[in-house]
Design a protein around this motif. Structure first.
Motif, mmCIF file in Angstrom:
data_model
loop_
_atom_site.group_PDB
_atom_site.id
_atom_site.type_symbol
_atom_site.label_atom_id
_atom_site.label_comp_id
_atom_site.label_asym_id
_atom_site.label_seq_id
_atom_site.Cartn_x
_atom_site.Cartn_y
_atom_site.Cartn_z
ATOM 1 N N SER A 61 0.816 -1.219 0.000
ATOM 2 C CA SER A 61 0.000 0.000 0.000
ATOM 3 C C SER A 61 0.852 1.273 0.000
ATOM 4 O O SER A 61 0.358 2.354 0.263
ATOM 5 N N THR A 62 2.132 1.113 -0.306
ATOM 6 C CA THR A 62 3.051 2.256 -0.271
ATOM 7 C C THR A 62 2.935 3.097 -1.534
ATOM 8 O O THR A 62 2.814 2.570 -2.645
ATOM 9 N N ASP A 63 2.983 4.392 -1.379
ATOM 10 C CA ASP A 63 2.968 5.321 -2.496
ATOM 11 C C ASP A 63 4.248 5.149 -3.314
ATOM 12 O O ASP A 63 5.341 5.019 -2.758
ATOM 13 N N VAL A 64 4.133 5.145 -4.644
ATOM 14 C CA VAL A 64 5.293 4.892 -5.496
ATOM 15 C C VAL A 64 6.361 5.970 -5.333
ATOM 16 O O VAL A 64 7.569 5.697 -5.436
ATOM 17 N N HIS A 65 5.969 7.211 -5.043
ATOM 18 C CA HIS A 65 6.956 8.275 -4.842
ATOM 19 C C HIS A 65 7.781 8.029 -3.575
ATOM 20 O O HIS A 65 8.948 8.407 -3.503
ATOM 21 N N THR A 66 7.164 7.399 -2.578
ATOM 22 C CA THR A 66 7.881 7.053 -1.348
ATOM 23 C C THR A 66 8.941 5.996 -1.626
ATOM 24 O O THR A 66 10.079 6.087 -1.139
ATOM 25 N N VAL A 67 8.584 4.987 -2.424
ATOM 26 C CA VAL A 67 9.548 3.939 -2.781
ATOM 27 C C VAL A 67 10.670 4.527 -3.639
ATOM 28 O O VAL A 67 11.841 4.195 -3.452
ATOM 29 N N ALA A 68 10.324 5.415 -4.557
ATOM 30 C CA ALA A 68 11.345 6.057 -5.395
ATOM 31 C C ALA A 68 12.293 6.900 -4.541
ATOM 32 O O ALA A 68 13.506 6.902 -4.751
ATOM 33 N N SER A 69 11.733 7.601 -3.548
ATOM 34 C CA SER A 69 12.564 8.416 -2.650
ATOM 35 C C SER A 69 13.473 7.530 -1.809
ATOM 36 O O SER A 69 14.623 7.901 -1.517
ATOM 37 N N LEU A 70 12.981 6.360 -1.419
ATOM 38 C CA LEU A 70 13.786 5.417 -0.643
ATOM 39 C C LEU A 70 14.985 4.946 -1.457
ATOM 40 O O LEU A 70 16.114 4.879 -0.943
ATOM 41 N N LEU A 71 14.756 4.640 -2.723
ATOM 42 C CA LEU A 71 15.847 4.195 -3.591
ATOM 43 C C LEU A 71 16.878 5.307 -3.781
ATOM 44 O O LEU A 71 18.088 5.068 -3.696
ATOM 45 N N LYS A 72 16.410 6.524 -4.018
ATOM 46 C CA LYS A 72 17.334 7.657 -4.167
ATOM 47 C C LYS A 72 18.149 7.863 -2.893
ATOM 48 O O LYS A 72 19.354 8.135 -2.946
ATOM 49 N N LEU A 73 17.479 7.741 -1.737
ATOM 50 C CA LEU A 73 18.160 7.932 -0.454
ATOM 51 C C LEU A 73 19.257 6.893 -0.264
ATOM 52 O O LEU A 73 20.362 7.206 0.188
ATOM 53 N N TYR A 74 18.962 5.642 -0.624
ATOM 54 C CA TYR A 74 19.968 4.586 -0.481
ATOM 55 C C TYR A 74 21.205 4.905 -1.314
ATOM 56 O O TYR A 74 22.344 4.825 -0.829
ATOM 57 N N ILE A 75 20.984 5.282 -2.573
ATOM 58 C CA ILE A 75 22.113 5.577 -3.465
ATOM 59 C C ILE A 75 22.879 6.799 -2.966
ATOM 60 O O ILE A 75 24.113 6.825 -2.977
ATOM 61 N N ARG A 76 22.153 7.801 -2.477
ATOM 62 C CA ARG A 76 22.794 9.028 -1.993
ATOM 63 C C ARG A 76 23.628 8.778 -0.748
ATOM 64 O O ARG A 76 24.663 9.422 -0.550
ATOM 65 N N GLU A 77 23.222 7.835 0.091
ATOM 66 C CA GLU A 77 23.918 7.604 1.356
ATOM 67 C C GLU A 77 25.066 6.599 1.252
ATOM 68 O O GLU A 77 25.714 6.302 2.257
ATOM 69 N N LEU A 78 25.308 6.058 0.075
ATOM 70 C CA LEU A 78 26.476 5.191 -0.070
ATOM 71 C C LEU A 78 27.728 5.983 0.302
ATOM 72 O O LEU A 78 27.925 7.103 -0.184
ATOM 73 N N PRO A 79 28.595 5.458 1.173
ATOM 74 C CA PRO A 79 29.806 6.202 1.571
ATOM 75 C C PRO A 79 30.674 6.562 0.372
ATOM 76 O O PRO A 79 31.327 7.601 0.359
ATOM 77 N N GLU A 80 30.686 5.693 -0.615
ATOM 78 C CA GLU A 80 31.375 5.963 -1.872
ATOM 79 C C GLU A 80 30.357 5.744 -2.982
ATOM 80 O O GLU A 80 29.621 4.762 -2.958
ATOM 81 N N PRO A 81 30.270 6.660 -3.940
ATOM 82 C CA PRO A 81 29.241 6.532 -4.974
ATOM 83 C C PRO A 81 29.412 5.286 -5.825
ATOM 84 O O PRO A 81 30.436 4.598 -5.753
ATOM 85 N N ILE A 82 28.403 5.000 -6.645
ATOM 86 C CA ILE A 82 28.441 3.808 -7.499
ATOM 87 C C ILE A 82 29.686 3.825 -8.372
ATOM 88 O O ILE A 82 30.346 2.805 -8.565
#
Length: 311
Positions: free
Chosen positions: A204-225
């Protein structure tokens, strides 16, 4: 009787107070703690280490007055009472084993920070100490190694896999996908679930919330991809594209193939963003818009300044 109660409190707080001097603190700063007997607030200098949260009368003190054990504990944000707004409270609730040893029942340790952001930083840091290794803020290689020990072999972290799958199924045509923000509180809740080593349900999660979660994960990587060591090479490829496209693509392909395997796998996986731009008539997310959102989180220098940001 009062003396014995106070001594009991000190004993409860002081039991494991023998921090390892060689261990680098995870976080330090001023907090107010509520004393369980008097219910008054006491300003103390707190130092977070992997096994406990130590507190001192002054930041120059070498001997801790006491500490709060962390193993098996939980840390929660606490809403301020309506009669006392503006208080930034959180509590540490001892784990079952800790409560059995100390006979403290369900009593928790109540702490107050100077601001909402400071409180959130403390909660995050303490959770990191309790639940390590986490998902967010963890090096990619470390989380992949951890997840491989806990379940089937994956090419990317389970969070990335779940988010991409959900977005594919629910939101490729959603206008502003990856640009419109999700629900901040829900994003934080999902983040905490993953950091506790559990798998949330997105039904029941809003798709924008899931998209924001994915962006947050990538942004918080100590070293980028794209690792810091590869930043200059990739930037050079980008600059060459406008001059000699064929040569630039050849060089870019060479650089991509030279990435560490876990980085390569993640970069390849998030190229599902191509499916997003194919629906740009509906979602308004062209290649350029997606690049604006994701570019700085995929490729960034070790030290950011105005010049490198413009580049």
């Amino acid at each position: 009787r009062s003396k014995s109660m106070v001594l009991g409190e000190l004993s409860r707080l002081s039991r494991p107070c023998s921090p390892q001097d060689q261990e680098k603190p995870l976080k330090a700063g001023w907090l107010k703690r509520q004393r369980s007997i008097m219910k008054n607030w006491q300003l103390r200098w707190f130092v977070l280490r992997s096994e406990a949260l130590y507190f001192y009368k002054d930041q120059d003190e070498s001997k801790a007055q006491g500490c709060i054990p962390l193993q098996g504990s939980q840390v929660n944000e606490v809403s301020a009472h309506q009669d006392e707004p503006g208080r930034h409270l959180f509590e540490i609730v001892p784990g079952a084993g800790e409560k059995d040893r100390s006979n403290t029942g369900h009593e928790s340790f109540l702490l107050m920070a100077n601001s909402q952001s400071d409180m959130e930083e403390w909660v995050r840091a303490i959770r990191r100490a309790i639940w390590a290794p986490l998902v967010f803020g963890q090096h990619l290689q470390a989380i992949m190694s951890y997840e491989s020990q806990c379940g089937p072999q994956r090419v990317v972290p389970v969070l990335v896999e779940m988010c991409a799958s959900f977005i594919r199924e629910q939101g490729l045509k959603e206008e502003g996908l990856f640009r419109a923000p999700g629900q901040t509180n829900h994003v934080r809740e999902l983040q905490d679930v993953f950091d506790r080593g559990k798998i949330p349900v997105f039904d029941s999660t809003d798709v924008h919330t899931v998209a924001s979660l994915l962006k947050l994960y990538i942004r918080e990587l100590p070293e980028p991809i794209i690792p810091f060591s590869k930043y200059t090479q990739f930037l050079s490829c980008a600059q060459l594209l406008s001059k000699d496209k064929e040569t630039a693509i050849t060089e870019l392909s060479k650089q991509v193939k030279s990435l560490p395997q876990v980085n390569y796998n993640l970069l390849k996986y998030i190229c599902f963003l191509d499916e997003v731009q194919l629906q740009s008539i509906d979602n308004k997310m062209s290649v350029q818009n997606l690049a604006t959102v994701f570019g700085p989180n995929i490729l960034r220098p070790r030290v950011e300044d105005p010049v490198t940001m413009m580049e």
